[in-house]
Scaffold this motif. Structure first.
Motif, PDB file in Angstrom:
ATOM      1  N   LEU A 296       0.851  -1.195   0.000  1.00  0.00           N
ATOM      2  CA  LEU A 296       0.000   0.000   0.000  1.00  0.00           C
ATOM      3  C   LEU A 296       0.880   1.236   0.000  1.00  0.00           C
ATOM      4  CD1 LEU A 296      -0.009   1.327   3.076  1.00  0.00           C
ATOM      5  CD2 LEU A 296      -1.501  -0.597   3.547  1.00  0.00           C
ATOM      6  N   SER A 297       0.245   2.387  -0.195  1.00  0.00           N
ATOM      7  CA  SER A 297       1.004   3.638  -0.297  1.00  0.00           C
ATOM      8  C   SER A 297       0.316   4.757   0.457  1.00  0.00           C
ATOM      9  CB  SER A 297       1.170   4.053  -1.759  1.00  0.00           C
ATOM     10  OG  SER A 297       1.869   3.073  -2.496  1.00  0.00           O
ATOM     11  N   ASP A 298       1.120   5.730   0.896  1.00  0.00           N
ATOM     12  CA  ASP A 298       0.642   7.000   1.434  1.00  0.00           C
ATOM     13  C   ASP A 298       0.928   8.070   0.392  1.00  0.00           C
ATOM     14  OD1 ASP A 298      -0.618   6.776   3.878  1.00  0.00           O
ATOM     15  OD2 ASP A 298       1.258   6.596   4.994  1.00  0.00           O
ATOM     16  N   PHE A 299       0.093   9.094   0.387  1.00  0.00           N
ATOM     17  CA  PHE A 299       0.288  10.165  -0.594  1.00  0.00           C
ATOM     18  C   PHE A 299       0.320  11.511   0.119  1.00  0.00           C
ATOM     19  CE2 PHE A 299      -1.798   6.665  -2.782  1.00  0.00           C
ATOM     20  CZ  PHE A 299      -0.972   6.497  -3.883  1.00  0.00           C
ATOM     21  N   ASP A 324       0.033  -1.711  10.619  1.00  0.00           N
ATOM     22  CA  ASP A 324       1.269  -1.988  11.385  1.00  0.00           C
ATOM     23  C   ASP A 324       0.912  -2.426  12.805  1.00  0.00           C
ATOM     24  OD1 ASP A 324       3.845  -2.132  12.333  1.00  0.00           O
ATOM     25  OD2 ASP A 324       4.054   0.054  12.571  1.00  0.00           O
ATOM     26  N   ARG A 325       0.634  -3.714  12.956  1.00  0.00           N
ATOM     27  CA  ARG A 325       0.204  -4.219  14.266  1.00  0.00           C
ATOM     28  C   ARG A 325       1.329  -4.236  15.294  1.00  0.00           C
ATOM     29  NH1 ARG A 325      -3.573  -9.388  12.372  1.00  0.00           N
ATOM     30  NH2 ARG A 325      -5.087  -8.137  11.166  1.00  0.00           N
ATOM     31  N   THR A 326       2.578  -4.351  14.806  1.00  0.00           N
ATOM     32  CA  THR A 326       3.727  -4.410  15.746  1.00  0.00           C
ATOM     33  C   THR A 326       4.300  -3.021  16.011  1.00  0.00           C
ATOM     34  OG1 THR A 326       5.271  -4.751  13.914  1.00  0.00           O
ATOM     35  CG2 THR A 326       4.303  -6.724  14.944  1.00  0.00           C
ATOM     36  N   LEU A 327       3.730  -1.995  15.409  1.00  0.00           N
ATOM     37  CA  LEU A 327       4.200  -0.611  15.575  1.00  0.00           C
ATOM     38  C   LEU A 327       5.679  -0.474  15.219  1.00  0.00           C
ATOM     39  CD1 LEU A 327       2.394   0.344  18.934  1.00  0.00           C
ATOM     40  CD2 LEU A 327       1.624   0.699  16.581  1.00  0.00           C
ATOM     41  N   VAL A 366      12.119  11.721 -11.436  1.00  0.00           N
ATOM     42  CA  VAL A 366      10.697  11.921 -11.125  1.00  0.00           C
ATOM     43  C   VAL A 366       9.907  10.855 -11.854  1.00  0.00           C
ATOM     44  CG1 VAL A 366       8.736  13.485 -11.322  1.00  0.00           C
ATOM     45  CG2 VAL A 366      11.006  14.390 -10.771  1.00  0.00           C
ATOM     46  N   SER A 367       9.026  10.170 -11.139  1.00  0.00           N
ATOM     47  CA  SER A 367       8.289   9.044 -11.711  1.00  0.00           C
ATOM     48  C   SER A 367       6.810   9.379 -11.835  1.00  0.00           C
ATOM     49  CB  SER A 367       8.471   7.797 -10.828  1.00  0.00           C
ATOM     50  OG  SER A 367       7.744   6.710 -11.338  1.00  0.00           O
ATOM     51  N   GLY A 368       6.323   9.401 -13.059  1.00  0.00           N
ATOM     52  CA  GLY A 368       4.898   9.668 -13.287  1.00  0.00           C
ATOM     53  C   GLY A 368       4.443  11.000 -12.731  1.00  0.00           C
ATOM     54  N   GLY A 369       5.301  12.014 -12.853  1.00  0.00           N
ATOM     55  CA  GLY A 369       4.930  13.356 -12.409  1.00  0.00           C
ATOM     56  C   GLY A 369       4.995  13.576 -10.904  1.00  0.00           C
ATOM     57  N   ALA A 370       5.502  12.606 -10.142  1.00  0.00           N
ATOM     58  CA  ALA A 370       5.540  12.728  -8.683  1.00  0.00           C
ATOM     59  C   ALA A 370       6.843  12.134  -8.139  1.00  0.00           C
ATOM     60  CB  ALA A 370       4.339  12.019  -8.059  1.00  0.00           C
ATOM     61  N   LEU A 371       7.141  12.441  -6.877  1.00  0.00           N
ATOM     62  CA  LEU A 371       8.271  11.832  -6.187  1.00  0.00           C
ATOM     63  C   LEU A 371       7.803  10.498  -5.619  1.00  0.00           C
ATOM     64  CD1 LEU A 371       9.534  14.958  -4.182  1.00  0.00           C
ATOM     65  CD2 LEU A 371       9.953  14.352  -6.579  1.00  0.00           C
ATOM     66  N   LEU A 372       8.608   9.464  -5.824  1.00  0.00           N
ATOM     67  CA  LEU A 372       8.212   8.128  -5.367  1.00  0.00           C
ATOM     68  C   LEU A 372       9.302   7.553  -4.472  1.00  0.00           C
ATOM     69  CD1 LEU A 372       6.383   5.655  -5.390  1.00  0.00           C
ATOM     70  CD2 LEU A 372       7.476   4.942  -7.534  1.00  0.00           C
ATOM     71  N   PHE A 373       8.931   7.216  -3.226  1.00  0.00           N
ATOM     72  CA  PHE A 373       9.869   6.651  -2.250  1.00  0.00           C
ATOM     73  C   PHE A 373       9.313   5.344  -1.710  1.00  0.00           C
ATOM     74  CE2 PHE A 373      10.422  11.295  -2.034  1.00  0.00           C
ATOM     75  CZ  PHE A 373      11.777  11.405  -2.305  1.00  0.00           C
ATOM     76  N   TYR A 374      10.241   4.475  -1.248  1.00  0.00           N
ATOM     77  CA  TYR A 374       9.878   3.195  -0.654  1.00  0.00           C
ATOM     78  C   TYR A 374      10.333   3.181   0.798  1.00  0.00           C
ATOM     79  CZ  TYR A 374       9.189   1.830  -5.497  1.00  0.00           C
ATOM     80  OH  TYR A 374       8.757   1.767  -6.795  1.00  0.00           O
ATOM     81  N   VAL A 375       9.438   2.800   1.687  1.00  0.00           N
ATOM     82  CA  VAL A 375       9.724   2.818   3.127  1.00  0.00           C
ATOM     83  C   VAL A 375       9.695   1.381   3.651  1.00  0.00           C
ATOM     84  CG1 VAL A 375       9.050   3.751   5.364  1.00  0.00           C
ATOM     85  CG2 VAL A 375       8.621   5.081   3.275  1.00  0.00           C
ATOM     86  N   VAL A 376      10.819   0.971   4.289  1.00  0.00           N
ATOM     87  CA  VAL A 376      10.898  -0.373   4.883  1.00  0.00           C
ATOM     88  C   VAL A 376      11.491  -0.256   6.280  1.00  0.00           C
ATOM     89  CG1 VAL A 376      11.129  -1.573   2.667  1.00  0.00           C
ATOM     90  CG2 VAL A 376      13.177  -0.745   3.835  1.00  0.00           C
ATOM     91  N   THR A 377      11.203  -1.228   7.127  1.00  0.00           N
ATOM     92  CA  THR A 377      11.771  -1.228   8.489  1.00  0.00           C
ATOM     93  C   THR A 377      13.245  -1.616   8.429  1.00  0.00           C
ATOM     94  OG1 THR A 377      10.852  -3.462   8.688  1.00  0.00           O
ATOM     95  CG2 THR A 377       9.629  -1.682   9.729  1.00  0.00           C
ATOM     96  N   LYS A 378      14.023  -1.047   9.338  1.00  0.00           N
ATOM     97  CA  LYS A 378      15.479  -1.221   9.350  1.00  0.00           C
ATOM     98  C   LYS A 378      15.875  -2.669   9.607  1.00  0.00           C
ATOM     99  CE  LYS A 378      16.883   3.342  11.119  1.00  0.00           C
ATOM    100  NZ  LYS A 378      17.545   4.010  12.269  1.00  0.00           N
ATOM    101  N   ASP A 379      16.891  -3.105   8.848  1.00  0.00           N
ATOM    102  CA  ASP A 379      17.568  -4.373   9.119  1.00  0.00           C
ATOM    103  C   ASP A 379      16.597  -5.529   9.342  1.00  0.00           C
ATOM    104  OD1 ASP A 379      19.944  -2.834   9.055  1.00  0.00           O
ATOM    105  OD2 ASP A 379      19.688  -2.330  11.179  1.00  0.00           O
TER     106      ASP A 379
END
Length: 397
Positions: A296-299, A324-327, A366-379
């Motif tokens: 899923l994504s946030d905008f 995010d059940r484990t916070l 720039v991807s599709g007219g917007a900034l696109l980032f991927y967020v993952v938990t560390k290590d």
């Protein structure tokens, strides 16, 4: 020869006996006729259908393509046969059909009939004027205003003093926003009849509409000029920052167009990159933050380029993610990446950098007219799977 009734006074019994004898003789005669089946009538199961086709009983005229009764076809030949009618008679016959269709609001059929009448090449200018004016009326009711105006003007060619045609032409000119033509026609109508109420009303209405249209055109022109100036300034800012787009080949300078800047993400499509209205120098970006773990994504619709990635994360995780059940997704417990689709690799984002600094990096597009980032938990396993995901460089033809 004298009638038998005058020679004898018949009683009722004698009359009945004579009638019975005559009936018996008639039955005997009929029985003696050759027995054969009558086959020239209408079939019992289709008599209503056959009656509707018969020209003496039909309730509606056949349409183009319908099967035509031979008798009706014969009547048509009498009416439309060039050998049986003069050109003017043919034209008037088709005109009669057209008037019938106009009366019943079948305007397309009326256009067809009046067109056939015109094709007869009748040389009577009065008849031609009426035909063109009538076809103009049919086109008008179909809202074919351009064709209606052309026909009305043609009617005036054949009959310059034709008031109905001039009035129809004025109405069409108004609908087509040909204000000068409408004014001229209305004034000509009023020269003939100073009390022509409809012409007076249309002349005033035309004047007001022209003022409104001229005013709107001036507004649109001014707004278009302002928009062009804003876009040129925006494009200059993008070029100054050497912004790169993944829609463009890597070895070619981006041809920045308004269409290129429209975000392809539905929640962002109404928020393209633009300059801040207050300082007119800071770029405001639409951005998407994708969570590979949850698919899923946030905008964020309006992020200033002066914001750091840490600022963005603090905003994103001001409240826990619903999934995010484990916070685990907290500003201090995630890594952020962007993808270089042209090279087929990913780059880790320094959270202390501003968006302007990140966008200016060599591998950012720039991807599709917007900034696109991927967020993952560390290590975590999620991060490792994301990093080792197979990616192929984009290929341009």
């Amino acid at each position: 020869m004298e009638n038998l009734a005058t020679k004898k006074n018949w009683t009722d019994e004698e009359r009945l006996e004579l009638a019975a004898q005559l009936d018996a003789q008639l039955d005997e005669f009929i029985d003696g006729l050759e027995k054969k089946r009558y086959e020239e009538g209408w079939p019992e199961d289709r008599w209503q259908e056959e009656m509707d086709k018969h020209p003496f009983f039909m309730k509606k005229t056949p349409q183009p393509g319908d099967e035509v009764h031979p008798m009706f076809e014969g009547l048509q030949k009498l009416k439309y046969d060039p050998e049986e009618n003069t050109q003017e008679e043919l034209a008037l016959n088709y005109k009669e059909d057209g008037n019938f269709y106009m009366k019943h609001k079948k305007f397309r059929m009326a256009v067809y009939s009046f067109t056939e009448a015109i094709k007869t090449k009748c040389d009577n200018p009065d008849v031609l004027a009426v035909l063109y004016n009538n076809r103009s009326a049919a086109h008008f009711f179909l809202k074919n205003y351009r064709s209606a105006l052309s026909d009305a003007q043609r009617a005036l060619f054949y009959k310059p003093d034709y008031t109905k045609a001039r009035w129809r032409a004025a109405q069409c000119a108004y609908e087509l926003e040909k204000f000068d033509v409408c004014t001229k026609l209305c004034e000509e109508l009023l020269e003939v009849d100073i009390d022509h109420k409809e012409a007076k009303a249309l002349l005033h209405k035309n004047k007001m509409r022209k003022l409104e249209v001229d005013r709107n055109q001036r507004k649109e022109a001014a707004e278009s000029k302002r928009n062009l100036a804003r876009f040129q300034k925006l494009r200059a800012a993008l070029e100054q920052r050497a912004i790169k787009f993944d829609d463009q080949p890597i070895n070619k300078r981006a041809n920045i167009t308004e269409q290129l800047l429209v975000p392809k993400f539905l929640p962002l499509e109404d928020y393209p990159v633009h300059l801040d209205a207050e300082d007119n120098s800071t770029l405001i970006w639409p951005a998407a933050f994708s969570y590979p773990e949850f698919l899923l994504s946030d905008f964020q619709q309006q992020l200033p380029e002066t914001a750091t990635m840490q600022d963005c994360l603090n905003t994103l995780f001001a409240e826990p993610l619903p999934c995010d059940r484990t916070l685990s997704y907290r500003p201090d417990n995630v890594h952020v990446y962007y993808e270089n689709r042209k090279a087929g690799c990913v780059h880790k984002v320094d959270l202390t950098k501003t968006l302007r600094e990140i966008i200016s990096e060599k591998g950012f597009f720039v991807s599709g007219g917007a900034l696109l980032f991927y967020v993952v938990t560390k290590d975590t396993r999620v991060e490792q799977e994301f990093l080792h995901q197979q990616r192929r460089p984009m290929v341009y033809s």
